[in-house]
Design a protein around this motif. Sequence first.
Motif, PDB file in Angstrom:
ATOM      1  N   THR A 196      -0.466  -9.044  -5.666  1.00  0.00           N
ATOM      2  CA  THR A 196      -0.527 -10.049  -6.724  1.00  0.00           C
ATOM      3  C   THR A 196      -1.841 -10.803  -6.621  1.00  0.00           C
ATOM      4  O   THR A 196      -2.197 -11.552  -7.518  1.00  0.00           O
ATOM      5  CB  THR A 196       0.560 -11.134  -6.536  1.00  0.00           C
ATOM      6  OG1 THR A 196       1.552 -10.661  -5.668  1.00  0.00           O
ATOM      7  CG2 THR A 196       1.121 -11.567  -7.843  1.00  0.00           C
ATOM      8  N   SER A 197      -2.518 -10.651  -5.493  1.00  0.00           N
ATOM      9  CA  SER A 197      -3.700 -11.462  -5.251  1.00  0.00           C
ATOM     10  C   SER A 197      -4.750 -11.248  -6.331  1.00  0.00           C
ATOM     11  O   SER A 197      -5.146 -10.128  -6.616  1.00  0.00           O
ATOM     12  CB  SER A 197      -4.299 -11.110  -3.892  1.00  0.00           C
ATOM     13  OG  SER A 197      -5.503 -11.823  -3.722  1.00  0.00           O
ATOM     14  N   ILE A 198      -5.212 -12.376  -6.924  1.00  0.00           N
ATOM     15  CA  ILE A 198      -6.327 -12.259  -7.860  1.00  0.00           C
ATOM     16  C   ILE A 198      -7.556 -12.841  -7.181  1.00  0.00           C
ATOM     17  O   ILE A 198      -8.559 -13.119  -7.800  1.00  0.00           O
ATOM     18  CB  ILE A 198      -6.022 -12.981  -9.193  1.00  0.00           C
ATOM     19  CG1 ILE A 198      -4.850 -13.922  -9.032  1.00  0.00           C
ATOM     20  CG2 ILE A 198      -5.758 -11.985 -10.293  1.00  0.00           C
ATOM     21  CD1 ILE A 198      -4.440 -14.580 -10.304  1.00  0.00           C
TER      22      ILE A 198
ATOM     23  N   LYS B 176      -0.344  -5.706  -8.955  1.00  0.00           N
ATOM     24  CA  LYS B 176       1.040  -5.431  -9.307  1.00  0.00           C
ATOM     25  C   LYS B 176       1.263  -5.766 -10.775  1.00  0.00           C
ATOM     26  O   LYS B 176       0.633  -6.657 -11.297  1.00  0.00           O
ATOM     27  CB  LYS B 176       1.953  -6.305  -8.446  1.00  0.00           C
ATOM     28  CG  LYS B 176       2.092  -5.808  -7.036  1.00  0.00           C
ATOM     29  CD  LYS B 176       3.072  -6.721  -6.301  1.00  0.00           C
ATOM     30  CE  LYS B 176       3.167  -6.323  -4.842  1.00  0.00           C
ATOM     31  NZ  LYS B 176       4.039  -7.234  -4.093  1.00  0.00           N
ATOM     32  N   PRO B 177       2.181  -5.162 -11.462  1.00  0.00           N
ATOM     33  CA  PRO B 177       3.033  -4.088 -10.980  1.00  0.00           C
ATOM     34  C   PRO B 177       2.395  -2.711 -11.162  1.00  0.00           C
ATOM     35  O   PRO B 177       1.431  -2.564 -11.907  1.00  0.00           O
ATOM     36  CB  PRO B 177       4.248  -4.203 -11.907  1.00  0.00           C
ATOM     37  CG  PRO B 177       3.651  -4.672 -13.204  1.00  0.00           C
ATOM     38  CD  PRO B 177       2.498  -5.560 -12.836  1.00  0.00           C
TER      39      PRO B 177
ATOM     40  N   TYR C 270      -4.460 -24.182  -6.677  1.00  0.00           N
ATOM     41  CA  TYR C 270      -4.739 -22.762  -6.498  1.00  0.00           C
ATOM     42  C   TYR C 270      -3.525 -22.034  -5.923  1.00  0.00           C
ATOM     43  O   TYR C 270      -3.052 -21.039  -6.473  1.00  0.00           O
ATOM     44  CB  TYR C 270      -5.953 -22.567  -5.576  1.00  0.00           C
ATOM     45  CG  TYR C 270      -6.298 -21.123  -5.377  1.00  0.00           C
ATOM     46  CD1 TYR C 270      -6.987 -20.430  -6.360  1.00  0.00           C
ATOM     47  CD2 TYR C 270      -5.891 -20.436  -4.245  1.00  0.00           C
ATOM     48  CE1 TYR C 270      -7.276 -19.096  -6.210  1.00  0.00           C
ATOM     49  CE2 TYR C 270      -6.174 -19.104  -4.089  1.00  0.00           C
ATOM     50  CZ  TYR C 270      -6.867 -18.437  -5.071  1.00  0.00           C
ATOM     51  OH  TYR C 270      -7.143 -17.110  -4.921  1.00  0.00           O
TER      52      TYR C 270
ATOM     53  N   HIS D 218      -1.055 -19.505  -7.860  1.00  0.00           N
ATOM     54  CA  HIS D 218      -1.034 -18.144  -7.336  1.00  0.00           C
ATOM     55  C   HIS D 218       0.396 -17.719  -6.977  1.00  0.00           C
ATOM     56  O   HIS D 218       0.853 -16.646  -7.342  1.00  0.00           O
ATOM     57  CB  HIS D 218      -1.938 -18.061  -6.115  1.00  0.00           C
ATOM     58  CG  HIS D 218      -2.084 -16.686  -5.572  1.00  0.00           C
ATOM     59  ND1 HIS D 218      -1.382 -16.253  -4.484  1.00  0.00           N
ATOM     60  CD2 HIS D 218      -2.820 -15.639  -5.991  1.00  0.00           C
ATOM     61  CE1 HIS D 218      -1.701 -15.004  -4.247  1.00  0.00           C
ATOM     62  NE2 HIS D 218      -2.569 -14.603  -5.144  1.00  0.00           N
TER      63      HIS D 218
ATOM     64  N   GLN E 125       3.044 -16.986  -9.724  1.00  0.00           N
ATOM     65  CA  GLN E 125       2.911 -15.738 -10.478  1.00  0.00           C
ATOM     66  C   GLN E 125       3.895 -14.671 -10.029  1.00  0.00           C
ATOM     67  O   GLN E 125       4.348 -13.872 -10.828  1.00  0.00           O
ATOM     68  CB  GLN E 125       1.515 -15.164 -10.270  1.00  0.00           C
ATOM     69  CG  GLN E 125       0.453 -16.053 -10.782  1.00  0.00           C
ATOM     70  CD  GLN E 125      -0.638 -15.254 -11.387  1.00  0.00           C
ATOM     71  OE1 GLN E 125      -0.579 -14.935 -12.561  1.00  0.00           O
ATOM     72  NE2 GLN E 125      -1.592 -14.890 -10.597  1.00  0.00           N
ATOM     73  N   GLU E 126       4.187 -14.689  -8.717  1.00  0.00           N
ATOM     74  CA  GLU E 126       4.962 -13.587  -8.179  1.00  0.00           C
ATOM     75  C   GLU E 126       6.397 -13.535  -8.725  1.00  0.00           C
ATOM     76  O   GLU E 126       6.807 -12.509  -9.271  1.00  0.00           O
ATOM     77  CB  GLU E 126       4.938 -13.636  -6.656  1.00  0.00           C
ATOM     78  CG  GLU E 126       5.587 -12.411  -6.078  1.00  0.00           C
ATOM     79  CD  GLU E 126       5.084 -12.093  -4.690  1.00  0.00           C
ATOM     80  OE1 GLU E 126       3.875 -12.205  -4.457  1.00  0.00           O
ATOM     81  OE2 GLU E 126       5.917 -11.742  -3.847  1.00  0.00           O
TER      82      GLU E 126
ATOM     83  N   ARG F  43       6.359 -12.577 -12.364  1.00  0.00           N
ATOM     84  CA  ARG F  43       6.113 -11.168 -12.634  1.00  0.00           C
ATOM     85  C   ARG F  43       7.398 -10.354 -12.447  1.00  0.00           C
ATOM     86  O   ARG F  43       7.675  -9.434 -13.205  1.00  0.00           O
ATOM     87  CB  ARG F  43       5.017 -10.667 -11.683  1.00  0.00           C
ATOM     88  CG  ARG F  43       4.359  -9.382 -12.120  1.00  0.00           C
ATOM     89  CD  ARG F  43       3.261  -8.993 -11.177  1.00  0.00           C
ATOM     90  NE  ARG F  43       3.484  -9.458  -9.834  1.00  0.00           N
ATOM     91  CZ  ARG F  43       4.372  -8.930  -8.993  1.00  0.00           C
ATOM     92  NH1 ARG F  43       5.087  -7.891  -9.355  1.00  0.00           N
ATOM     93  NH2 ARG F  43       4.529  -9.435  -7.783  1.00  0.00           N
TER      94      ARG F  43
ATOM     95  N   ASN G 286       9.048  -8.007 -15.224  1.00  0.00           N
ATOM     96  CA  ASN G 286       9.309  -6.589 -14.975  1.00  0.00           C
ATOM     97  C   ASN G 286      10.748  -6.212 -15.317  1.00  0.00           C
ATOM     98  O   ASN G 286      11.005  -5.192 -15.966  1.00  0.00           O
ATOM     99  CB  ASN G 286       9.068  -6.253 -13.507  1.00  0.00           C
ATOM    100  CG  ASN G 286       7.604  -6.299 -13.143  1.00  0.00           C
ATOM    101  OD1 ASN G 286       6.749  -6.308 -14.022  1.00  0.00           O
ATOM    102  ND2 ASN G 286       7.308  -6.355 -11.869  1.00  0.00           N
TER     103      ASN G 286
ATOM    104  N   LEU H 235      -5.124 -21.541 -12.947  1.00  0.00           N
ATOM    105  CA  LEU H 235      -5.811 -20.958 -11.800  1.00  0.00           C
ATOM    106  C   LEU H 235      -7.319 -20.925 -12.064  1.00  0.00           C
ATOM    107  O   LEU H 235      -8.111 -21.335 -11.221  1.00  0.00           O
ATOM    108  CB  LEU H 235      -5.272 -19.554 -11.560  1.00  0.00           C
ATOM    109  CG  LEU H 235      -5.629 -18.880 -10.260  1.00  0.00           C
ATOM    110  CD1 LEU H 235      -5.063 -19.644  -9.092  1.00  0.00           C
ATOM    111  CD2 LEU H 235      -5.103 -17.461 -10.231  1.00  0.00           C
TER     112      LEU H 235
ATOM    113  N   ARG I 117     -10.359 -23.135 -10.208  1.00  0.00           N
ATOM    114  CA  ARG I 117     -11.512 -22.476  -9.582  1.00  0.00           C
ATOM    115  C   ARG I 117     -12.835 -23.110  -9.969  1.00  0.00           C
ATOM    116  O   ARG I 117     -13.809 -22.990  -9.239  1.00  0.00           O
ATOM    117  CB  ARG I 117     -11.554 -21.003  -9.994  1.00  0.00           C
ATOM    118  CG  ARG I 117     -10.589 -20.162  -9.226  1.00  0.00           C
ATOM    119  CD  ARG I 117     -11.060 -18.724  -9.256  1.00  0.00           C
ATOM    120  NE  ARG I 117     -10.031 -17.840  -8.804  1.00  0.00           N
ATOM    121  CZ  ARG I 117      -9.590 -16.813  -9.507  1.00  0.00           C
ATOM    122  NH1 ARG I 117     -10.097 -16.545 -10.688  1.00  0.00           N
ATOM    123  NH2 ARG I 117      -8.658 -16.041  -9.028  1.00  0.00           N
TER     124      ARG I 117
END
Lengths: 137, 281
Positions: free
Chosen positions: A100-102, A122-123, B68, B72, B75-76, B79, B83, B122, B126
């Motif tokens: 997932t890291s951007i 991902k995914p 940050y 970050h 998001q997980e 997602r 999905n 995000l 930055r």
Amino acid sequence: MKQIDCILLVDDNPADNLYHSIIINESGVCKQIKIVTDGLEAIAYLEKSLSHENETEFPEPQLIFLDINMPRMNGFEFLESYIKMNHREKKSILISMLTTSINSDDKDKALTYNVVSEFQNKPITVPMLHSLVEKYF
Amino acid sequence: MQISKNQDYSIQVPKATNDEVGQLADSFNILLQKIQQQTVELIEKNKKIFQNNKELAVVNSELQQFVYVASHDFQEPLRTIINFVELLNKSLDQNHNEDVAVYLKYIEDATTKMQRLIHELLDFSRIGKETPLEKVDCNKVLEDVKNLLGLKIKESKAIIHHTQLPIIKASEVEMRQLFMNLITNAIKYQKKDNIPKIEISSQEQQHEFLFTVADNGIGIEAPYLERVFIIFQRLHKASEYPGTGIGLAACKKIVEKYNGKIWVDSKKGEGSSFHFTIINN
């Protein structure tokens, strides 16, 4: 379409592993999918698989999708241990980071490893799988 | 002599007599004491300001780090939702349950919006980071932005012109984000079926470049001219003009990072001209 034998997913997130398995099956790029949930398990899996002790339980993967953030042994630590492994078959395994890291630092760091061929976010998607298999196998 | 030479105000003038000269010496000594006292206070205050600044810098970087990490890590799970909604949608196709399809559509829209918000947040977090200065050719930046916006430009039939733009010292990524946000807005905030016309120009001034991005869009009413630059501030319903309210705040943050200013001239219904300055060094 080309088909490889086995893909190894190295990821601690069960939801991702389930989703990715479904997508990989849908794509039809490989015959079997194996899942381990951190770097240590991955190393243990590869030790068994590359010494061909039990090829039904531990088939040799041609492609590894490697997550970065995992407990016990993360993706980068796995790479360090992987490099030190002594198996000739290792050369034919393709490793793609999958995260997932951007954070672009992670990407730069990952690509400094010769054993890492790809850095994917991902995914996993069906087109991603098809182009990977097309490109490398 | 010694006082002015060393700036030591703790010295006192000796009082020799009790006459007018003596009185003068007294007054002078009182004055010296006051100066001495004020100097000590001033030094104390300076120390305090220095300390406060240091603390502020720490808090600021912590806050930046927090945004940050938060954006970050958010998001997980998001997602994962996206999905599996997608998978649900696919398996639903066979069952044709229309109600469920509607519910899923709402979940999908909401999660997609959340994903965009997090992404922009995000990016926003930055901008605060130190970036090395490089020579940035604004003409090239604009070409990049036009390529990236290819589809939007094609769909809206937008016409984008620019005069010869300067080479400046900045971060290319940030300049791209700046132009990208301004041009995206110029294309988006238009009356339906109006063809966007966007003119980008620059003027060299004494110590800075003044850039202008002018459009023929819906314009902004006077009370909102400054508020549009505040983060999460939106002037329109999401159904009319979707957005996160981060774009212009990001522009402001970028411009101010380079000691510039950003503002907008506009009248409702008569287009908007966004101006910003970047130091010329």
